[in-house]
Write an enzyme that holds these catalytic residues in place. Structure first.
Site, short mmCIF file in Angstrom:
data_model
loop_
_atom_site.label_atom_id
_atom_site.label_comp_id
_atom_site.label_asym_id
_atom_site.label_seq_id
_atom_site.Cartn_x
_atom_site.Cartn_y
_atom_site.Cartn_z
N SER A 1 6.67 -5.63 40.53
CA SER A 1 6.89 -6.10 39.15
C SER A 1 5.87 -5.53 38.18
CB SER A 1 6.78 -7.62 39.17
OG SER A 1 6.63 -8.12 37.88
N TYR B 1 2.34 -15.57 40.70
CA TYR B 1 3.45 -14.66 40.96
C TYR B 1 2.97 -13.21 40.91
CZ TYR B 1 7.49 -11.70 40.00
OH TYR B 1 8.41 -10.68 40.04
#
Ligand code: NAD
Length: 329
Positions: free
Chosen positions: A130, A155
């Site tokens: 990501s 995350y």
């Protein structure tokens, strides 16, 4: 002949689009997905409806961390490639469920890799990373060689760690790995927790939207079809070893501009409620995609405006079907 492919998280947003393309080109696809309730799992059931009709498709409904589920998946080994997309994927919920995020995203990734290196050592692994790994940055584009040691959320930390786990597997076993850093993916079937989807739903229902910050945050929104083209190119790439590539569009769009684009395609005005910036959110994302262009022949094709048009069209057609079902019931 088609390739044998394993896609984890294949019932989700990005995974289901990838599988549309893999099945269309005649690949043999195995999916592992646990249909968790991070968002309404009925969306995932709809995503796989067409896939279930294809004889080259097999789904194991189970958890990445569960040995019995992995046993079932690897009955179809060896695979030519494995695309690992299963993860807990939201930034904000990771602030309060950090240990759970680490369990799925790290422990789950390691368990998958152990199986690959045992049963499919020749497979190429494509890991869904990501843009959040870059943390908070100034206004210049993000390069794969930049530091990624200041993640702003659990995350983001789990995605940096996932890349490191992949590297150690490459180093110790020779596994071929490509990590792809996706930049804010959008399009039909987008996760309902993401801003474009939430705003579209609320604006179309005439309800107010909560806008975090002053609207100047910018995101490098990337259409899901461009992301899946990049994934497919990584799966078949002959590039040896381990490497990392950004998949973005390299044209950041401001939050205010994003809302205006939704208003245009919905033909409705948004009622905006201003809220303070949220912990964990990054102010700005901007991909350098030179490396992906050079080595993966990656070329994003769908503009932000066209992507939003397609998203809104999908959203409205889904609402129409839902209201027809309600009328019949
Ligand atoms: P998604 O939530 O729609 O898809 C993930 C899928 O994984 C879901 O179907 C879920 O049920 C499954 N899953 C989760 N935990 C699992 C487990 N323990 N065992 C088995 N299956 C499990 O999310 P998405 O947006 O399609 O994201 C796919 C991947 O891409 C994720 O790894 C995410 O972190 C990454 N990513 C997404 C974006 C984005 O903008 N959508 C951006 C950057 C990175």
């Amino acid at each position: 002949m088609g390739k044998r492919v394993l896609v984890t998280g294949g019932a989700g947003f990005i995974g289901s689009h990838l599988i549309d393309k893999l099945l269309a080109q005649g690949d043999d696809v195995t999916v592992l997905d646990n249909f968790n309730d991070y968002y309404d799992p009925s969306n995932k059931r709809i995503n796989i409806q067409e896939h279930l009709k294809n004889k080259n498709y097999r789904i194991v409904e189970g958890d990445l961390r569960d040995d019995a589920s992995l046993d079932k998946v690897f009955q179809s080994a060896p695979f030519d490639s494995v695309v690992h997309l299963a993860a807990m994927a939201g930034v904000r919920p990771s602030l309060t469920q950090a240990a759970y995020y680490m369990d799925v995203n790290l422990n789950g990734t390691q368990k998958l890799i152990d199986r690959i290196t045992n049963s499919s050592p020749m497979a190429r692994l494509v890991f869904g990373s990501s843009s959040s790994v870059y943390g908070s940055r100034e206004c210049e584009n993000f390069k794969e060689s930049d530091r990624v040691d200041r993640p702003l959320s659990p995350y983001a930390a789990s995605k940096v760690a996932g890349e490191l786990i992949c590297y150690s597997a490459h180093h110790t076993t020779g596994l071929q790995v490509i990590c792809l850093r996706f930049f804010t993916v959008f399009g039909p079937r987008q996760r309902p927790d993401l801003a474009i989807h939430k705003f579209c739903e609320l604006i179309s229902e005439g309800k107010p939207i909560e806008v975090f910050g002053d609207g100047t945050t910018r995101r490098d929104y990337t259409f899901v079809g461009d992301i899946t083209d990049g994934i497919m190119s990584a799966m078949t790439s002959e590039l040896p070893g381990y490497d990392i590539y950004n998949l973005g569009r390299s044209e950041p769009v401001g939050l205010t501009e994003m809302i205006e684009c939704l208003e245009k395609h919905l033909g409705k005005k948004a009622q905006i409620v201003r809220m303070p910036m949220q912990m964990g959110d990054v102010p700005f994302t901007f991909a350098s995609i030179d490396k992906a262009k050079q080595y993966l022949k990656y070329e994003p094709k769908v503009s932000f405006d066209e992507g939003v048009r397609r998203f809104v069209e999908w959203h409205l057609s889904r609402k129409k079907v839902a209201s027809q079902v309600e009328i019949r019931a």
